[in-house]
Design a protein around this motif. Structure first.
Motif, short mmCIF file in Angstrom:
data_model
loop_
_atom_site.label_atom_id
_atom_site.label_comp_id
_atom_site.label_asym_id
_atom_site.label_seq_id
_atom_site.Cartn_x
_atom_site.Cartn_y
_atom_site.Cartn_z
N SER A 78 47.14 144.18 86.29
CA SER A 78 46.28 145.02 87.12
C SER A 78 47.09 146.08 87.90
O SER A 78 46.53 147.09 88.33
CB SER A 78 45.47 144.16 88.09
OG SER A 78 46.32 143.31 88.78
N ASP A 79 48.40 145.85 88.05
CA ASP A 79 49.22 146.85 88.76
C ASP A 79 49.48 148.07 87.87
O ASP A 79 49.32 149.20 88.29
CB ASP A 79 50.57 146.22 89.18
CG ASP A 79 50.36 145.07 90.16
OD1 ASP A 79 49.38 145.16 90.94
OD2 ASP A 79 51.14 144.11 90.12
N THR A 80 49.88 147.78 86.62
CA THR A 80 50.16 148.91 85.72
C THR A 80 48.92 149.35 84.95
O THR A 80 48.94 150.39 84.28
CB THR A 80 51.25 148.50 84.70
OG1 THR A 80 50.76 147.35 83.98
CG2 THR A 80 52.56 148.15 85.36
N GLN A 81 47.83 148.54 85.04
CA GLN A 81 46.59 148.81 84.30
C GLN A 81 46.84 148.88 82.78
O GLN A 81 46.27 149.69 82.07
CB GLN A 81 45.93 150.12 84.78
CG GLN A 81 45.49 150.09 86.24
CD GLN A 81 44.19 149.30 86.45
OE1 GLN A 81 43.15 149.65 85.94
NE2 GLN A 81 44.27 148.20 87.20
N LYS A 82 47.76 148.00 82.33
CA LYS A 82 48.10 147.95 80.90
C LYS A 82 47.98 146.51 80.39
O LYS A 82 48.19 145.56 81.15
CB LYS A 82 49.55 148.40 80.68
CG LYS A 82 49.82 149.85 81.01
CD LYS A 82 49.64 150.73 79.79
CE LYS A 82 49.84 152.20 80.14
NZ LYS A 82 49.02 153.08 79.33
N VAL A 83 47.70 146.40 79.09
CA VAL A 83 47.69 145.08 78.45
C VAL A 83 49.11 144.80 77.97
O VAL A 83 49.72 145.65 77.32
CB VAL A 83 46.68 145.03 77.28
CG1 VAL A 83 46.79 143.70 76.54
CG2 VAL A 83 45.27 145.23 77.77
N GLU A 84 49.61 143.62 78.32
CA GLU A 84 51.00 143.29 77.94
C GLU A 84 51.06 142.05 77.05
O GLU A 84 50.29 141.10 77.26
CB GLU A 84 51.83 143.02 79.21
CG GLU A 84 51.99 144.26 80.08
CD GLU A 84 52.51 143.92 81.47
OE1 GLU A 84 52.62 142.72 81.80
OE2 GLU A 84 52.77 144.87 82.22
N GLY A 85 51.96 142.08 76.11
CA GLY A 85 52.28 140.89 75.31
C GLY A 85 51.24 140.46 74.30
O GLY A 85 51.25 139.31 73.86
N ALA A 86 50.33 141.35 73.90
CA ALA A 86 49.30 140.95 72.94
C ALA A 86 49.66 141.39 71.53
O ALA A 86 50.34 142.40 71.34
CB ALA A 86 47.97 141.57 73.34
N ILE A 87 49.20 140.61 70.56
CA ILE A 87 49.33 141.02 69.15
C ILE A 87 48.07 141.84 68.86
O ILE A 87 46.96 141.37 69.11
CB ILE A 87 49.39 139.80 68.21
CG1 ILE A 87 50.57 138.91 68.57
CG2 ILE A 87 49.41 140.21 66.75
CD1 ILE A 87 50.52 137.53 67.95
N THR A 88 48.22 143.06 68.38
CA THR A 88 47.03 143.90 68.17
C THR A 88 46.75 144.12 66.69
O THR A 88 47.67 144.27 65.88
CB THR A 88 47.19 145.27 68.86
OG1 THR A 88 48.39 145.86 68.39
CG2 THR A 88 47.24 145.16 70.37
N VAL A 89 45.46 144.11 66.38
CA VAL A 89 45.01 144.44 65.02
C VAL A 89 44.23 145.76 65.16
O VAL A 89 43.10 145.75 65.68
CB VAL A 89 44.13 143.32 64.42
CG1 VAL A 89 43.76 143.64 62.98
CG2 VAL A 89 44.79 141.97 64.55
N SER A 124 36.55 154.77 71.16
CA SER A 124 36.32 154.15 69.85
C SER A 124 37.66 153.64 69.29
O SER A 124 38.68 153.70 69.99
CB SER A 124 35.68 155.16 68.90
OG SER A 124 36.54 156.28 68.79
N ASP A 125 37.64 153.15 68.07
CA ASP A 125 38.86 152.65 67.40
C ASP A 125 39.59 151.59 68.23
O ASP A 125 40.83 151.64 68.34
CB ASP A 125 39.83 153.81 67.11
CG ASP A 125 39.46 154.53 65.84
OD1 ASP A 125 38.99 153.84 64.90
OD2 ASP A 125 39.61 155.75 65.80
N GLN A 126 38.85 150.68 68.78
CA GLN A 126 39.47 149.67 69.64
C GLN A 126 40.18 148.60 68.81
O GLN A 126 39.66 148.16 67.79
CB GLN A 126 38.41 148.99 70.52
CG GLN A 126 37.80 149.89 71.55
CD GLN A 126 38.76 150.26 72.68
OE1 GLN A 126 39.84 149.67 72.81
NE2 GLN A 126 38.38 151.24 73.47
N SER A 127 41.35 148.20 69.31
CA SER A 127 42.12 147.15 68.61
C SER A 127 41.67 145.76 69.06
O SER A 127 41.27 145.59 70.21
CB SER A 127 43.60 147.29 68.92
OG SER A 127 44.03 148.58 68.60
N PHE A 128 41.77 144.83 68.14
CA PHE A 128 41.49 143.42 68.47
C PHE A 128 42.80 142.83 68.98
O PHE A 128 43.84 142.97 68.34
CB PHE A 128 41.00 142.70 67.22
CG PHE A 128 40.68 141.25 67.44
CD1 PHE A 128 39.61 140.88 68.23
CD2 PHE A 128 41.46 140.26 66.85
CE1 PHE A 128 39.32 139.54 68.43
CE2 PHE A 128 41.18 138.93 67.06
CZ PHE A 128 40.11 138.57 67.85
#
Lengths: 430, 132
Positions: A273-284, A261-265
């Motif tokens: 896909s290598d680190t399984q992380k989201v990079e460089g996004a602006i999050t709300v 839950s509490d997912q950011s936009f």
């Protein structure tokens, strides 16, 4: 490039080309009906000329739609036979019905074209109603089949084969409802914008600005805006529904990293896909959960919970953002045009407005293409979501690579001939 | 003849004579007999949906027969599509252009030969399908 990638590019090119003509095949009869009825109502000879020109353009576009549609049918049957083998008990029905719907469309279209001199006014415009119904039914059939590929249902899977099949239960789903309404409204909206742009440009180039022409421009601008509002509402509902019906695709579109839950936009960024992380996004923070289920407690599936071999292409996130950006520009242009046409502002027929509307037309076509790219790429690596992979559906023949190079060239030739013909039709008529 | 087979055969049996007529007029145009094809309208092109009807019916109603043999039909199906697009480009050019247009004569040749090639390919594909 391996043969599977070539086959995917091949069908992608063909569908991208075909959809342009399919969308006008649905939208133009509706616009033509409006223009011809208004020409009759206001006894406007200029509008009648416009209607006649549009009818010729419509035939030209339908012919190209038939040709490209035939190529897609032949391609799908011979290059993707796995899909037919797996799904023929359900999607065979809409594919066969589509032919009959198209037959209704073309019979009445031929009648409409042939009866320009014999009939006039409302009675002539009425012939367009079955053309519209045939075109819409035809699109419904194909879109419903595609919706089944996205959210397959109506059967029980036993040893990789469908049993206990309920065709209509499988086809008449909420996914189908959202896909059908969203795509058909998008086709109609694009045509409204395209004809609006053509009329404004024609007036700018010296076409007589009669009262009827001004009224049609206003009606088209209002219709385009109303369709955009409907599209926005359905688009929002369908995206929220997607979070439960196709959570993998939703996760890719919204770049949901981990389930919970509490997912950011997220705006911008990419999934590594290598680190399984989201990079460089602006999050709300919390915003995505809030927008999807109207509560920060809304739980969403994350990309890291999808097995690597089933992970969708996260390029759809970027495509979705481009789509939203273009949507905003198209709505803004339409709104300004509604105002300009309502208040009969002189700038409505200026070069600047013409350019803005031509850009909006191209952007609207791009929106349709992007919408289909999101649908198709977001489902990868599956042809039938979760059940049949694209590789399994593929015939596995390396000859596809050579053919994949031939057809884009042929599409360019066909496109050039179409532009030349369209120029001739317009110069002769307007 | 059962219903499924009728759905495959009837459209193709209507389509082939229409294609023959079109081929004949295509060659008649080369001999300057344009008046013969005056009745042709752009909507005539829509007759090709009959071919799609037939193919659709065959593929979906005889999926078990068709699917294992699909690779054998790739070349013929895509060759058919190629000819179809070239022929349609020529037709559109002829229909919407004045006779004085730059490529008019060449387009007439492409149209006529394209029709003949299409007829042969449809015949060849039908033979191949019957073999299945």
């Amino acid at each position: 490039m391996n043969s599977l990638s070539a086959a995917r590019a091949f069908i992608g090119d063909s569908l991208a080309f075909h959809i342009i003509f399919a969308l006008f095949g649905i939208g133009l009869p509706i616009v033509l009906c409006i223009v011809e009825c208004m020409a009759e109502k206001y006894k406007d000879a200029v509008l009648l000329h416009v209607a006649r020109t549009l009818s010729k353009i419509m035939v030209l576009l339908v012919i190209i739609g038939v040709v490209s549609g035939t190529l897609i049918a032949l391609q799908m049957y011979t290059i993707w036979p796995g899909l037919i083998k797996f799904g023929h008990d359900i999607i065979g029905v809409p594919f066969m019905l589509e032919g009959y719907a198209f037959l209704i469309e073309v019979i009445f279209l031929s009648w409409y074209i042939a009866s320009w001199k014999k009939r006039s006014g409302y009675r002539h415009a009425l012939i367009l109603i079955p053309v519209v119904l045939g075109a819409i039914l035809s699109a419904v059939c194909i879109t419903v089949a595609n919706a089944w590929m996205n959210a397959p249902s109506g059967f029980t899977l036993v040893d990789g084969k469908m049993t206990d099949i309920h065709v209509w239960k499988g086809l008449m789903t909420m996914t189908a409802f959202f896909e059908v309404t969203h795509s058909i409204l998008a086709y109609i909206m694009t045509t409204f914008i395209a004809v609006l742009a053509a009329l404004v440009f024609a007036v700018y180039k010296g076409m007589q600005r009669t009262d009827g022409v001004k009224r049609v421009i206003y009606v088209l601008a209002v219709c385009a805006f109303v369709t955009q509002l409907a599209l926005g509402a359905i688009g929002d509902m369908s995206l929220r529904y997607l979070s439960s019906s196709e959570p993998n695709k939703f996760a890719a579109i919204e770049l949901v990293e981990q389930s919970g839950s509490d997912q950011s936009f997220r705006i911008g960024g990419r999934f590594n896909s290598d680190t399984q992380k989201v990079e460089g996004a602006i999050t709300v923070p919390h915003m995505l959960s809030l927008m999807t289920g109207f509560s920060t407690e809304t739980t969403l599936k994350g990309l890291t919970d999808i097995p690597e071999k089933s992970q969708p292409l996260t390029i759809v996130h970027t495509l979705f953002e481009i789509k939203m950006g273009l949507t905003f520009l198209v709505i803004l242009t339409t709104l300004v045009c509604v105002w300009g046409a309502w208040k009969r502002k002189p700038w409505m027929y200026s070069k600047r407005t013409s350019v803005a509307l031509i850009f909006s037309t191209l952007a609207s076509i791009a929106l349709v293409e992007l919408g289909w790219m999101l649908t198709e790429l977001g489902r990868q690596p599956y042809a039938v979501n979760g059940l049949l992979s694209t590789a399994e559906a593929f015939v596995g023949d390396p000859r596809v690579i050579h053919w994949g190079a031939v057809f884009p060239t042929l599409f360019v030739i066909l496109f050039v001939v179409m532009i030349l013909s369209m120029r001739r039709i317009i110069r002769k008529e307007v | 003849m059962n219903f499924s087979l009728a759905l495959v055969l009837i459209p193709i049996c209507i389509y082939i004579p229409l294609l023959c007529v079109e081929t004949f007029y295509g060659f008649a145009r080369l001999r300057g007999r344009h008046h013969l094809s005056d009745f042709f309208h752009a909507s005539w092109e829509i007759t090709h949906t009959l071919l799609v009807f037939s193919v659709n019916a065959f593929v979906w109603l005889y999926a078990d027969t068709f699917v294992p043999r699909a690779p054998e039909l790739i070349t013929i199906a895509l060759a058919l599509a190629t000819v179809f697009i070239i022929r349609a480009s020529a037709y559109i050019y002829l229909y919407f252009s004045p006779k004085s247009a730059h490529f008019y004569r060449r387009a007439e040749y492409i149209f006529a030969i394209g029709n003949l090639a299409l007829l042969l390919l449809v015949f060849f594909a039908a033979t191949k399908v019957i073999e299945l």
